[in-house]
Design a protein around this motif. Structure first.
Motif, PDB file in Angstrom:
ATOM      1  N   TYR A  53       0.798  -1.230   0.000  1.00 38.74           N
ATOM      2  CA  TYR A  53       0.000   0.000   0.000  1.00 38.74           C
ATOM      3  C   TYR A  53       0.827   1.275   0.000  1.00 38.74           C
ATOM      4  O   TYR A  53       0.355   2.322   0.423  1.00 38.74           O
ATOM      5  CB  TYR A  53      -0.956  -0.025   1.191  1.00 38.74           C
TER       6      TYR A  53
ATOM      7  N   VAL B  21     -10.997  -5.923   1.780  1.00 43.32           N
ATOM      8  CA  VAL B  21     -10.245  -6.097   0.530  1.00 43.32           C
ATOM      9  C   VAL B  21      -9.133  -7.119   0.723  1.00 43.32           C
ATOM     10  O   VAL B  21      -8.980  -8.049  -0.076  1.00 43.32           O
ATOM     11  CB  VAL B  21      -9.654  -4.743   0.064  1.00 43.32           C
TER      12      VAL B  21
ATOM     13  N   ASN C  10      -0.797  -6.500 -15.806  1.00 45.22           N
ATOM     14  CA  ASN C  10      -1.923  -5.734 -16.330  1.00 45.22           C
ATOM     15  C   ASN C  10      -1.635  -5.083 -17.678  1.00 45.22           C
ATOM     16  O   ASN C  10      -2.445  -4.306 -18.176  1.00 45.22           O
ATOM     17  CB  ASN C  10      -2.366  -4.673 -15.319  1.00 45.22           C
TER      18      ASN C  10
ATOM     19  N   GLU D 193     -10.702  -8.021  -8.844  1.00 44.19           N
ATOM     20  CA  GLU D 193     -11.524  -8.322 -10.010  1.00 44.19           C
ATOM     21  C   GLU D 193     -10.766  -8.111 -11.328  1.00 44.19           C
ATOM     22  O   GLU D 193     -10.774  -8.964 -12.210  1.00 44.19           O
ATOM     23  CB  GLU D 193     -12.796  -7.463 -10.004  1.00 44.19           C
ATOM     24  N   ASN D 194     -10.124  -6.942 -11.438  1.00 46.33           N
ATOM     25  CA  ASN D 194      -9.516  -6.557 -12.718  1.00 46.33           C
ATOM     26  C   ASN D 194      -8.144  -7.161 -12.973  1.00 46.33           C
ATOM     27  O   ASN D 194      -7.682  -7.172 -14.121  1.00 46.33           O
ATOM     28  CB  ASN D 194      -9.414  -5.030 -12.813  1.00 46.33           C
ATOM     29  N   GLU D 195      -7.492  -7.642 -11.933  1.00 50.90           N
ATOM     30  CA  GLU D 195      -6.151  -8.202 -12.107  1.00 50.90           C
ATOM     31  C   GLU D 195      -6.096  -9.678 -11.698  1.00 50.90           C
ATOM     32  O   GLU D 195      -5.868 -10.550 -12.544  1.00 50.90           O
ATOM     33  CB  GLU D 195      -5.128  -7.363 -11.323  1.00 50.90           C
TER      34      GLU D 195
ATOM     35  N   CYS E 253      -3.055  -5.369  -5.260  1.00 52.89           N
ATOM     36  CA  CYS E 253      -3.594  -5.532  -6.613  1.00 52.89           C
ATOM     37  C   CYS E 253      -5.121  -5.548  -6.576  1.00 52.89           C
ATOM     38  O   CYS E 253      -5.727  -5.803  -5.532  1.00 52.89           O
ATOM     39  CB  CYS E 253      -3.075  -6.826  -7.236  1.00 52.89           C
ATOM     40  N   ASN E 254      -5.731  -5.301  -7.708  1.00 50.98           N
ATOM     41  CA  ASN E 254      -7.191  -5.304  -7.805  1.00 50.98           C
ATOM     42  C   ASN E 254      -7.700  -6.734  -7.988  1.00 50.98           C
ATOM     43  O   ASN E 254      -7.280  -7.436  -8.907  1.00 50.98           O
ATOM     44  CB  ASN E 254      -7.629  -4.428  -8.978  1.00 50.98           C
TER      45      ASN E 254
END
Length: 206
Positions: free
Chosen positions: A98, A119, A188, A153-155, A150-151
């Motif tokens: 972070y 998260v 990504n 859903e998207n990663e 990291c994300n």
């Protein structure tokens, strides 16, 4: 004999000039000291004291952390410490994930963020669903702590789907891959050979 007794007019002039110069300098120095002393005496002691106290006790902007941020940080630490890490190791893991500790993985793009328990816990649970044990997760977090930043859903989920659809990697082979190269979860970009200067997150490394 008479010649030896005469004093050169030039020497007399030089001596007089030096004396005048010394007198002026001494006068200026004395006046300067008197002015400084007058200024010091005219400023209230309480003003000087309060001014010093104001600047000396003012908190650093970087050091200000809200109670809410601190509470989130502590709850996330508890979610990770159960995987066999010391408190110092957990601080380092969250710090790299972070932005509190610089990580080459993010380059210059990562800003300092406050982690959220839901998260962090969601990422850990997802990794468990992929077949990773608590021991596996300990190894993965030590090797790639940035995964928690990291994300999901998207990663993470997107990359796992790519591994399965394009390379047929799932189940035990997926577990082995993630333990060997967990950074694949955070890829990504795909430069396809035309470098985009994001090598730490590029599929070309796979």
């Amino acid at each position: 004999m008479l010649g030896k007794c005469l004093v050169s007019p030039l020497l007399m002039f030089d001596s007089t000039l030096r004396f005048c110069s010394y007198s002026v300098s001494a006068s200026v120095s004395t006046d300067k000291l008197l002015i400084q002393s007058s200024i010091r005496n005219s400023v209230p002691t309480s003003f000087v004291s309060s001014s010093w106290e104001l600047h000396s006790t003012a908190p650093s902007q970087n050091a200000v952390v809200s109670d809410e941020d601190e509470s989130r940080w502590e709850s996330c630490k508890q979610a990770i410490i159960s995987f066999g890490f010391s408190e110092m190791e957990v601080e380092k893991i969250l710090g790299k994930a972070y932005g509190r500790i610089h990580s080459p993985y993010w380059g210059e793009e990562r800003n300092k963020e406050s982690p959220r328990f839901e998260v962090v816990n969601g990422i850990l649970n997802y990794l468990k669903d992929l077949g990773l044990t608590d021991e596996d997760l300990g190894k993965l977090l030590k090797k790639f702590p940035e995964v928690l930043g990291c994300n999901l859903e998207n990663e993470l989920k997107t990359n796992v789907q790519i591994l399965e659809k394009e390379w047929g990697i799932k189940g035990k082979p997926l577990r082995n891959l993630l333990l060997r190269n967990p950074k694949v979860l955070g890829y990504n970009v795909d430069c396809k050979g035309d470098c985009m200067a994001q090598c730490t997150r590029c599929w070309v490394r796979f």
